[in-house]
Write a protein that holds these residues in place. Structure first.
Motif, PDB file in Angstrom:
ATOM      1  N   UNK A  19      36.725  33.851  43.858  1.00 25.35           N
ATOM      2  CA  UNK A  19      37.894  34.733  43.799  1.00 25.35           C
ATOM      3  C   UNK A  19      39.047  34.039  43.082  1.00 25.35           C
ATOM      4  N   UNK A  20      39.258  32.763  43.413  1.00 26.65           N
ATOM      5  CA  UNK A  20      40.347  31.993  42.781  1.00 26.65           C
ATOM      6  C   UNK A  20      40.134  31.886  41.273  1.00 26.65           C
ATOM      7  N   UNK A  21      38.890  31.582  40.866  1.00 26.14           N
ATOM      8  CA  UNK A  21      38.598  31.425  39.443  1.00 26.14           C
ATOM      9  C   UNK A  21      38.758  32.748  38.695  1.00 26.14           C
ATOM     10  N   UNK A  22      38.211  33.824  39.253  1.00 26.99           N
ATOM     11  CA  UNK A  22      38.314  35.107  38.558  1.00 26.99           C
ATOM     12  C   UNK A  22      39.741  35.630  38.576  1.00 26.99           C
ATOM     13  N   UNK A 114      42.662  51.014  35.173  1.00 23.36           N
ATOM     14  CA  UNK A 114      41.238  51.064  34.832  1.00 23.36           C
ATOM     15  C   UNK A 114      40.772  49.745  34.219  1.00 23.36           C
ATOM     16  N   UNK A 115      41.560  49.180  33.305  1.00 29.63           N
ATOM     17  CA  UNK A 115      41.208  47.910  32.673  1.00 29.63           C
ATOM     18  C   UNK A 115      41.132  46.790  33.704  1.00 29.63           C
ATOM     19  N   UNK A 116      42.071  46.798  34.644  1.00 30.15           N
ATOM     20  CA  UNK A 116      42.038  45.793  35.704  1.00 30.15           C
ATOM     21  C   UNK A 116      40.765  45.883  36.525  1.00 30.15           C
ATOM     22  N   UNK A 117      40.371  47.095  36.894  1.00 32.39           N
ATOM     23  CA  UNK A 117      39.128  47.274  37.645  1.00 32.39           C
ATOM     24  C   UNK A 117      37.917  46.843  36.822  1.00 32.39           C
ATOM     25  N   UNK A 118      37.920  47.146  35.532  1.00 28.74           N
ATOM     26  CA  UNK A 118      36.798  46.758  34.672  1.00 28.74           C
ATOM     27  C   UNK A 118      36.659  45.239  34.601  1.00 28.74           C
ATOM     28  N   UNK A 119      37.773  44.536  34.497  1.00 26.54           N
ATOM     29  CA  UNK A 119      37.723  43.082  34.443  1.00 26.54           C
ATOM     30  C   UNK A 119      37.293  42.506  35.787  1.00 26.54           C
ATOM     31  N   UNK A 120      37.701  43.135  36.870  1.00 34.46           N
ATOM     32  CA  UNK A 120      37.287  42.664  38.193  1.00 34.46           C
ATOM     33  C   UNK A 120      35.774  42.749  38.348  1.00 34.46           C
ATOM     34  N   UNK A 121      35.180  43.856  37.889  1.00 33.71           N
ATOM     35  CA  UNK A 121      33.736  44.059  38.013  1.00 33.71           C
ATOM     36  C   UNK A 121      32.976  43.601  36.779  1.00 33.71           C
ATOM     37  N   UNK A 122      33.710  43.030  35.803  1.00 31.74           N
ATOM     38  CA  UNK A 122      33.093  42.499  34.571  1.00 31.74           C
ATOM     39  C   UNK A 122      32.241  43.560  33.882  1.00 31.74           C
ATOM     40  N   UNK A 248      45.138  45.094  42.777  1.00 34.21           N
ATOM     41  CA  UNK A 248      44.117  44.340  42.039  1.00 34.21           C
ATOM     42  C   UNK A 248      43.498  43.245  42.898  1.00 34.21           C
ATOM     43  N   UNK A 249      44.328  42.564  43.678  1.00 33.06           N
ATOM     44  CA  UNK A 249      43.796  41.501  44.531  1.00 33.06           C
ATOM     45  C   UNK A 249      42.861  42.029  45.601  1.00 33.06           C
ATOM     46  N   UNK A 250      43.185  43.198  46.172  1.00 33.45           N
ATOM     47  CA  UNK A 250      42.302  43.790  47.178  1.00 33.45           C
ATOM     48  C   UNK A 250      40.951  44.165  46.596  1.00 33.45           C
TER      49      UNK A 250
END
Length: 274
Positions: A19-22, A114-122, A248-250
């Motif tokens: 989590x810290x790295x991502x 949407x972009x934030x969610x996409x980056x979270x899920x790669x 985003x953190x959640x």
């Protein structure tokens, strides 16, 4: 040296380490600041216009949502309400250009989430024709925030109604973030994968509300005296940055908790089979 290398390996493989790295790769703080800036220029005029168009609710809107979300006491509430009060002729004075700019800012705000969610899920970026999802998500967000703000007008008598309002706000907020994350991603994640992030987002917003009531509420009063309306705007903007960080953190923490649980379940299943 070997011990240090082992500890680094354990840290990188742990849920907290991932989590810290991502979170660093996601630039969580900068993304939260963008969320706050776009949310401010989108949600403020949008909710003010909607409230002005509904005569029974002209005294609420964005200001009431901020007051509820920050848990403000009466004195800072008055400063926020005065800052975001809707002009008497806001609807008739709204031009076609203003509506167009509002639509552009709104879709840009939805695209940033949407972009934030996409980056979270790669995940790769959505195709261009997926813009309709952003419009639907923005409409659903606006409806949820407006209903949450107006519920204080209807459910305000006695602890039973206040309790019902809190429960409804939490339930519908959970459903919105559960649905919204998967919807913006075009259904590319499992519905149960989005649930931990929605739960953690709502828990984070509750915690942020408590923090705001203890820290931001008195700061609004002192800043309003020292700097006027600008001081109030700065505090509200800081709170919106916190909201973006929680959103985003959640979702980020929820993804890794979901994957860790699945890994443990698969590991236990293999051990049972062997």
């Amino acid at each position: 040296m070997a011990g240090v290398s082992g500890l680094r390996r354990v840290w990188r493989g742990s849920t907290v380490g991932r989590v810290w790295r991502q979170g660093g790769e996601l630039e969580l703080l900068q993304r939260s600041m963008g969320f706050a800036a776009l949310g401010f220029v989108t949600l403020v005029p949008l909710l003010i216009v909607i409230a002005a168009a509904a005569p029974p609710f002209q005294r609420t809107g964005f200001a009431q949502w901020v007051i509820d979300g920050m848990g403000l006491s009466p004195r800072p509430s008055a400063a926020v309400r005065e800052l975001f009060a809707a002009p008497a002729r806001v609807v008739s004075a709204t031009s076609a250009f203003s509506l167009l700019a509002l639509a552009v800012f709104g879709l840009t705000f939805a695209a940033s989430v949407e972009t934030g969610y996409q980056k979270i899920w790669e995940l790769p970026a959505s195709p261009w024709h997926g813009v309709w999802r952003r419009a639907v998500w923005l409409a659903a967000l606006t409806a949820y925030l407006f209903a949450e703000a107006q519920s204080g007008t209807v459910l305000r008598r006695g602890w039973q109604q206040n309790g019902a309002r809190i429960v409804l706000t939490l339930v519908f907020g959970l459903l919105f973030f559960w649905w919204g994350q998967r919807f913006l991603l075009g259904g590319r994640i499992d519905r149960w994968a989005a649930l931990p992030g929605a739960v953690l987002t709502m828990l984070g917003l509750v915690g942020l509300r408590w923090f705001s009531s203890q820290v931001f509420s008195p700061l609004i009063v002192t800043n309003a005296v020292s700097y006027g309306s600008v001081g109030t705007v700065l505090i509200v903007q800081s709170w919106l940055i916190g909201v973006g960080f929680v959103v985003f953190g959640g979702a980020l923490l929820g993804r890794h908790l979901y994957e860790s649980r699945n890994q443990n379940r698969n590991r236990n299943r293999k051990e049972t089979d062997t």
